[in-house]
Write a protein that holds these residues in place. Structure first.
Motif, short mmCIF file in Angstrom:
data_model
loop_
_atom_site.label_atom_id
_atom_site.label_comp_id
_atom_site.label_asym_id
_atom_site.label_seq_id
_atom_site.Cartn_x
_atom_site.Cartn_y
_atom_site.Cartn_z
N ALA A 214 8.83 -45.49 53.46
CA ALA A 214 9.78 -44.83 52.57
C ALA A 214 10.92 -44.20 53.37
O ALA A 214 12.09 -44.24 52.95
N GLU B 95 2.90 -45.81 53.97
CA GLU B 95 3.90 -45.85 52.91
C GLU B 95 4.95 -44.77 53.11
O GLU B 95 6.13 -44.97 52.81
N ASP B 96 4.54 -43.61 53.62
CA ASP B 96 5.51 -42.54 53.91
C ASP B 96 6.50 -42.99 54.98
O ASP B 96 7.71 -42.74 54.86
N TYR C 210 19.12 -47.11 52.87
CA TYR C 210 19.87 -46.76 51.67
C TYR C 210 21.09 -45.90 52.03
O TYR C 210 22.15 -46.01 51.40
N TYR D 138 13.26 -46.87 54.33
CA TYR D 138 14.08 -47.25 53.18
C TYR D 138 15.23 -46.26 52.98
O TYR D 138 16.37 -46.67 52.70
N GLU D 139 14.94 -44.98 53.15
CA GLU D 139 15.98 -43.95 52.97
C GLU D 139 17.11 -44.13 53.98
O GLU D 139 18.30 -43.97 53.66
N LYS E 5 11.60 -52.74 46.49
CA LYS E 5 12.76 -51.86 46.61
C LYS E 5 13.71 -52.35 47.69
O LYS E 5 14.94 -52.35 47.52
N THR F 201 7.10 -55.89 38.55
CA THR F 201 7.49 -54.56 39.05
C THR F 201 8.73 -54.08 38.31
O THR F 201 9.43 -54.85 37.65
N GLU G 151 11.42 -53.09 39.76
CA GLU G 151 12.57 -53.70 40.42
C GLU G 151 12.79 -55.13 39.91
O GLU G 151 13.94 -55.56 39.73
N SER H 233 3.16 -53.82 51.66
CA SER H 233 3.63 -52.53 51.16
C SER H 233 4.11 -52.65 49.72
O SER H 233 4.68 -53.67 49.32
N GLU H 234 3.89 -51.60 48.95
CA GLU H 234 4.35 -51.57 47.56
C GLU H 234 5.86 -51.36 47.47
O GLU H 234 6.45 -51.49 46.39
N LEU H 235 6.49 -51.02 48.59
CA LEU H 235 7.93 -50.74 48.58
C LEU H 235 8.79 -51.96 48.88
O LEU H 235 10.02 -51.86 48.85
#
Length: 731
Positions: free
Chosen positions: A648, A644-645, A655, A651-652, A685, A717, A719, A680-682
Motif C-alpha cells: 500500500a 499488504e501495508d 500515486y 502504491y501511495e 489498484k 473487483t 476496480e 496481493s489484493e492491491l
C-alpha cells in the motif's frame, strides 16, 4: 281487405314496441331481451373474446428451462392503454373495425347492459345481464385494466348473488386481486368459496379445479411453496381442463425438482408422460424433465425412449431439445464423442429456439474446453453470446459464460503471439545458409501446391471451385450466412494459418511472416514475387532491437499464459508447461522471483516434490523478499497484513507521481512493481492506476484497451467494475 291488413300491421308494430321496452316486466319483454342478448349481442361478444384468447395462447411462449407460469399469459405492463371504442350508435361499424378482439368483446358487453338491462323493482329481470358483466370483467382483465375489471366482478357478486356464474365470477375476482398484488384478499375470498363448494354435494368439478388453480397462483405470489404444492395437487385430481391440468402437473414436478425432491419430481413427470390427453408440448418436456431428474448411472436406460421420440414425425418441433437431451445422457455415461454429435444435431434442427441454443453451444464449448481446445471452445462461447436475447443477458449463467469467453479471447491473443514470435525467432536464429534452405523448401512447396491446384479441372482462378459453389447452392444456405459454421471456420482457419491480412495471394506468404514483425520490416513476397527467395530473406529481422522486442513479447505471453492457466482455468499441466519454459528462456530479472513462486505454489497444490526445488531458489536467491516471508511464515493472518501495508505504501508513492503528472514514470513503476507483488489484493489498484496514466499520454484506443484489460482480468473487483464503466463510456 286492405284496411284489415293495415290494422294487423299496426297491432304487430305496437306489440313489438311494447316488447322492446325495458321498463315493463312481462313474459314477452323478458323473453325478447333475454333471447336478443344471448343469441345476438353476447354471442358476438363471446366469439370476439374466444378469438382474443386464441391470440394470447399463440403469442405466449413458454420457456421450459424455467418454472412455468400457472396462468399462461404474458402481460406487458408498458402497453396498457385505454380502449379505443366509444359505445355510441353513430358509425358503429366503422369504429368496430379498429378494435382488438377483447375491446370488441367489451363493447358488446356494454351494449348488452345498456340496451337490454331490465332492472325493475330492485331486481334484474334479464337473466343474461350477469353474463354480460362477467364478459365485461374478463375482457378488461385480458387488456390489463384490472381495477375496472374488479368493478365489473364486484357488481355481479353484489347484485346477482343467485346468478348461475356466481362461483366463476368470484374466482375471476380473486385472480384480478392477485394481479394487483392483493394476494391476501384473494386467498381469503377463495377460502370462503372453497368452504361453500366443499359443502355442496353437486358441484361442477371444473369450478373446483379453477378455484384450486387460482389459490395456487395466490400462494405462489406470496412464496408459500408448501401451499402451492398442496393446491396444485388438488387441481390435478379432476382433469376437467386437460391443458391446465397438464400445466399444473408439470409445474408441480418443476417445484419438486427445485426443492431437490428428485423422487417426487420423477413420479409427477411420469404421471404426465402417462396422461394421454396431455398436449404434446407437456408430454415431450415431461420426458425431458424425467431424464434430468434421473441419476446419471441410469442414463443408458433412457436413451432408447428418446430415440423413439425422435423417430416420431409428430415430434419434429422438439427435435432440438430431444437431441440435446440425448447428448446430455451420452455425456453422463462418458460417451463424449457421441454427445458432441447429438449437440451438433440439436443445432441443425429446424425452428430451434435461441434459448435452447445457448445451452447447446455452452455444452459444446465445455466439451472442447475440457479437451484443452480453447480456440474452438471460445467459438462456441461466442455463439452463446450472439444468440442470447437482451431478456436473458443478465442471467448468472450467461454472465459466467461471458467472463469465460473474454478470458479465452485474452488467452487466444497470447497463444497467437507466442506461436508467431516463436516462429520468427526460430528463423532469425538460423544461419544464413539454413535460412536459405528453409525458404527454398518452402517456395518449392508453394509451387507444388500451385501446380496441383491448376491441374484441378474445377480450378477457376480463385480459391473456390465451381463445384464448391454448386454444392453450396444446393444446400439452400450459403456458408457465410450460417453464423455457427462461420465461427467454427474462423477458429479453424486461425489455428492452421494464424493471423492473415486481407490481400491477394494470402496463402503464399508464410504465416510466421504476417504479424507484428513484418509491420516493422518490408513485407515478404507479394503479388508475382512470391517465389523470389530474396524477398523472404530480406523480411527476416536482423536488428538486435527488433529481436529483443520479439523476445520480450514472447516471454510476456508465456508469463500471462501461465497465470491464466493457473488462476482462471485451473489447468496445472499447461500452467507448468508455460512457466517452466519461461524459467529457461527468461532474461528479465524482475520475472525470476514470481516465476519460481508460481511454480512453487502449483507443485505444492498437487503434492509434487519439485515444489522444494523452487522453494529453495526463492529462499536462497531472494531470502528477504515478500514471497520468502510467506513461505517461511505460513500464518498468513500475520504476514499478509504486513506485506499488504508495504504494498500500500508503494502504491501511495506511485500515486503521488500520478498526481504530479509524471504519467510515463507511473507506467514504468507499475510494470516494475507488479511482478514482485503477485497474490496481493492491491494488484487491481495498480493496474487501474496504470490504465489511467496511459490514458493521459496515449491514444484513446490505447486507453480503452487498458481499461478493458482491467475489466476482464479483475472482473469481480471494484476496480474491474470501474474499468468496465469507463470502457463503456469510451465506446
Amino acid at each position: 281487405m286492405k284496411q284489415v291488413k293495415n290494422y294487423v300491421y299496426f297491432i304487430v308494430v305496437i306489440a313489438i314496441m311494447f316488447a322492446c321496452s325495458t321498463q315493463k316486466n312481462s313474459f314477452v319483454n323478458r323473453s325478447f331481451h333475454s333471447v336478443t342478448t344471448k343469441y345476438n349481442v353476447l354471442f358476438n361478444g363471446e366469439q370476439a373474446y374466444e378469438k382474443g384468447l386464441e391470440e394470447i395462447r399463440n403469442k405466449h411462449e413458454d420457456n421450459f428451462w424455467k418454472r412455468l407460469q400457472i396462468e399462461p399469459i404474458t402481460f406487458d405492463e408498458n402497453s396498457i392503454e385505454t380502449p379505443k371504442f366509444t359505445p355510441t350508435t353513430n358509425k358503429e361499424e366503422e369504429s368496430s373495425k379498429n378494435l382488438t378482439p377483447f375491446e370488441k368483446a367489451e363493447e358488446k358487453a356494454v351494449k348488452a347492459i345498456q340496451k337490454h338491462s331490465m332492472y325493475i323493482g330492485g331486481f334484474e329481470r334479464n337473466g343474461q345481464i350477469d353474463d354480460a358483466y362477467l364478459l365485461l370483467g374478463k375482457a378488461r382483465y385480458y387488456t390489463q385494466r384490472f381495477v375496472p375489471a374488479l368493478e365489473a366482478f364486484n357488481y355481479v357478486i353484489a347484485n346477482y348473488p343467485q346468478a348461475d356464474l356466481i362461483y366463476e365470477t368470484k374466482i375471476w375476482r380473486a385472480k384480478t386481486n392477485i394481479r394487483i398484488a392483493n394476494e391476501k384478499r384473494a386467498i381469503e375470498t377463495l377460502r370462503l368459496l372453497l368452504d361453500v363448494l366443499d359443502a355442496k354435494e353437486k358441484i361442477n368439478s371444473r369450478t373446483k379445479e379453477e378455484a384450486y388453480t387460482a389459490m395456487a397462483m395466490a400462494y405462489e405470489k406470496t412464496d408459500t411453496i408448501k401451499k402451492v404444492i398442496d393446491y396444485l395437487k388438488l387441481a390435478t385430481q379432476t382433469h376437467y381442463n386437460k391443458e391446465q391440468t397438464a400445466r399444473n402437473m408439470f409445474i408441480l414436478g418443476q417445484i419438486y425438482s427445485e426443492l431437490n425432491l428428485k423422487d417426487s419430481a420423477r413420479i409427477e413427470f411420469q404421471k404426465l408422460v402417462d396422461f394421454r390427453r396431455a398436449p404434446s408440448k407437456y408430454h415431450i418436456h415431461a420426458n425431458i424433465e424425467l431424464a434430468k431428474n434421473t441419476p446419471k448411472d441410469s442414463s443408458s436406460t433412457l436413451i432408447r425412449p428418446f430415440e423413439k421420440l425422435i423417430k416420431n414425425r409428430d415430434n419434429r418441433p422438439y427435435l432440438d431439445e430431444l437431441y440435446y437431451q440425448i447428448g446430455v445422457l451420452e455425456e453422463n455415461r462418458d460417451s463424449v464423442k457421441k454427445a458432441i454429435s447429438y449437440y451438433k444435431k440439436s443445432l441443425q434442427a429446424k425452428n430451434g429456439s435461441d434459448y435452447q441454443k445457448t445451452y447447446t453451444y455452452e455444452k459444446l464449448g465445455n466439451a472442447y474446453f475440457k479437451k484443452a481446445n480453447f480456440i474452438l471452445a471460445n467459438s462456441y462461447y461466442d455463439s452463446v453470446m450472439k444468440v442470447t436475447s437482451d431478456e436473458y443477458k443478465n442471467e448468472k449463467r450467461i454472465r459466467r459464460i461471458e467472463r469465460k469467453h473474454k478470458s479465452l479471447i485474452l488467452l487466444s491473443k497470447y497463444e497467437t503471439q507466442l506461436k508467431t514470435n516463436d516462429s520468427i525467432l526460430h528463423i532469425a536464429n538460423l544461419s544464413k545458409e539454413e535460412q536459405k534452405q528453409y525458404f527454398e523448401k518452402y517456395i518449392a512447396e508453394i509451387k507444388n501446391q500451385d501446380t496441383q491446384l491448376k491441374s484441378n479441372p474445377n480450378f477457376s482462378g480463385n480459391s473456390f471451385s465451381n463445384n464448391t459453389i454448386k454444392n453450396t447452392n444446393k444446400q439452400g444456405k450459403w456458408y457465410f450466412y450460417n453464423d455457427q459454421a462461420k465461427t467454427i471456420g474462423q477458429a479453424k482457419f486461425a489455428k492452421i494459418w494464424g493471423n492473415r491480412p486481407l490481400e491477394d495471394n494470402w496463402r503464399w506468404s508464410d504465416k510466421i511472416l504476417n504479424n507484428t514483425t513484418l509491420n516493422n520490416t518490408n513485407t515478404v513476397a507479394s503479388g508475382n514475387k512470391k517465389d523470389e527467395l530474396a524477398n523472404y530473406l530480406n523480411a527476416v529481422p536482423k536488428s538486435k532491437k527488433v529481436i529483443d522486442s520479439l523476445t520480450t513479447e514472447r516471454n510476456e505471453a508465456l508469463y500471462q499464459l501461465g497465470l491464466i492457466y493457473k488462476e482462471q482455468f485451473k489447468n496445472t499441466s499447461l500452467a507448468i508447461q508455460n512457466l517452466e519454459r519461461l524459467a529457461q528462456v527468461n532474461t528479465d530479472k524482475n520475472l525470476d522471483l514470481p516465476i519460481n513462486y508460481h511454480l512453487y505454489q502449483i507443485y505444492s497444490e498437487i503434492n509434487n516434490p519439485k515444489a522444494n526445488q523452487y522453494k529453495n531458489v526463492i529462499l536462497t536467491k531472494y531470502p528477504k523478499s515478500k514471497f520468502a516471508q510467506i513461505i517461511l511464515n505460513p500464518n498468513k493472518d500475520v504476514t499478509t497484513a504486513t506485506l499488504e501495508d508495504d504494498i500500500a505504501k508503494t502504491y501511495e508513492k506511485i500515486y503521488y507521481l500520478y498526481k504530479k503528472d509524471r504519467f510515463e514514470e507511473v507506467v514504468l513503476k507499475v510494470n516494475e512493481t507488479i511482478p514482485s507483488i503477485q497474490g496481493s489484493e492491491l494488484i487491481p489498484k495498480f493496474e487501474l492506476l496504470k490504465a489511467y496514466a496511459l490514458g493521459k499520454y496515449k491514444s484513446k484506443e490505447e486507453f480503452k484497451k487498458a481499461m478493458e484489460f482491467v475489466a476482464l482480468t479483475y472482473a469481480n473487483t471494484v476496480e474491474g467494475e470501474k474499468a468496465r464503466e469507463i470502457a463503456k463510456q469510451l465506446e
